[in-house]
Design an enzyme around this catalytic site. Structure first.
Site, short mmCIF file in Angstrom:
data_model
loop_
_atom_site.label_atom_id
_atom_site.label_comp_id
_atom_site.label_asym_id
_atom_site.label_seq_id
_atom_site.Cartn_x
_atom_site.Cartn_y
_atom_site.Cartn_z
N ARG A 185 0.80 -1.23 0.00
CA ARG A 185 0.00 0.00 0.00
C ARG A 185 0.83 1.28 0.00
NH1 ARG A 185 -2.58 -3.94 2.78
NH2 ARG A 185 -4.79 -4.29 2.30
N HIS A 202 -0.21 -15.41 7.48
CA HIS A 202 -0.77 -15.45 6.13
C HIS A 202 -0.13 -16.52 5.27
CE1 HIS A 202 -2.17 -10.99 6.70
NE2 HIS A 202 -2.93 -11.87 7.35
N ASN A 237 6.23 2.33 11.96
CA ASN A 237 5.67 2.30 10.61
C ASN A 237 5.80 3.67 9.97
OD1 ASN A 237 4.27 0.50 8.69
ND2 ASN A 237 2.65 2.02 8.78
#
Length: 251
Positions: free
Chosen positions: A33, A120, A216
């Site tokens: 993203r 994941h 982040n």
């Protein structure tokens, strides 16, 4: 680094690190993203990562496998952030990594596989969707088939990753929640914290009394829950955080 942060994390004995794509960008793997992210540059690429489309459309699978074969993660090496977490474990601190990444770089940096929960999945193995067979993904890619069938039953193959529309493994998620709840220090590193239920592990940790530190580049939905939010370069700041825990110099 902020003295209050150093004082708060020094001597932490149980550390859980939730890691996202941002921890691997310094290894040459694009995030999803960010300004140069996979979804940012090619919004339509998300279709190939949707389970329904993947299973229903051979053209989508061919696009997926072509992209997968050339993925930068196959050539990537662990960076300083991966190595710092592994070194912290070597120093005797109880470290568990809960990763949203499928690249296997935490293990390659030296963390034992049992100390890394791949929320994941992993790109390194591929499973058949029709039978129990599993194969090393490199073997499947070596076959040079753009829509490879299962060598055993001819069924559709899918890398062992969680596609959009699929549920996380309940046992893995339950284990991750237990680790988050037992941690004294919870680091969220390089994750947008927009993908649930993985992001909610931050809440589990905070409600159990852990110190939440978010590292982040961009704001996240969980910043207000964090004791500290760092916008610094991940490859630089994670080694500093790990050194602060032990009171040592840089790794």
């Amino acid at each position: 680094m902020d003295g209050k942060l150093i004082d708060r994390i020094r001597g932490a004995r149980r550390i859980a690190a939730l890691t996202g794509a941002g921890i691997s960008t310094a290894s040459g793997i694009p995030d999803y993203r960010g300004p140069e992210g996979v979804w940012t540059r090619s919004p339509g690429a998300v279709n190939a990562f949707t389970h329904e489309n993947f299973m229903a459309d051979a053209a989508v699978r061919r696009e997926f496998w072509r992209a997968y074969a050339g993925h930068a993660a196959w050539r990537a090496e662990p960076n300083a952030a991966h190595r710092a977490l592994a070194a912290l474990d070597d120093a005797g601190v109880a470290v568990r990594v809960l990763t949203q990444n499928v690249d296997g770089l935490h293990q390659r940096a030296g963390l034992a596989a049992r100390k890394v929960l791949e929320l994941h999945g992993t790109m390194h193995t591929t499973r058949c969707t029709s039978c129990p067979a599993r194969f090393p993904t490199t073997e499947i890619l070596a076959a040079a088939d753009d829509d490879p069938p299962c060598p055993r039953c001819g069924g559709i193959l899918q890398p062992d990753i969680v596609l959009f529309g699929q549920m996380l493994d309940a046992e893995v998620l339950g284990h991750a929640r237990n680790i988050a709840a037992a941690s004294g220090l919870f680091l969220a590193i390089g994750s947008s914290l927009q993908v649930e239920p993985a992001a909610s592990l931050c809440t589990v940790a905070v409600q159990a009394g852990a110190t939440l530190v978010i590292v982040n580049r961009d704001p996240t939905p969980y910043d207000d829950d964090a004791a500290f939010v760092l916008r610094d370069d991940i490859e630089a700041v994670v080694p500093e955080l790990c050194a602060a825990v032990t009171g040592a110099g840089h790794w």
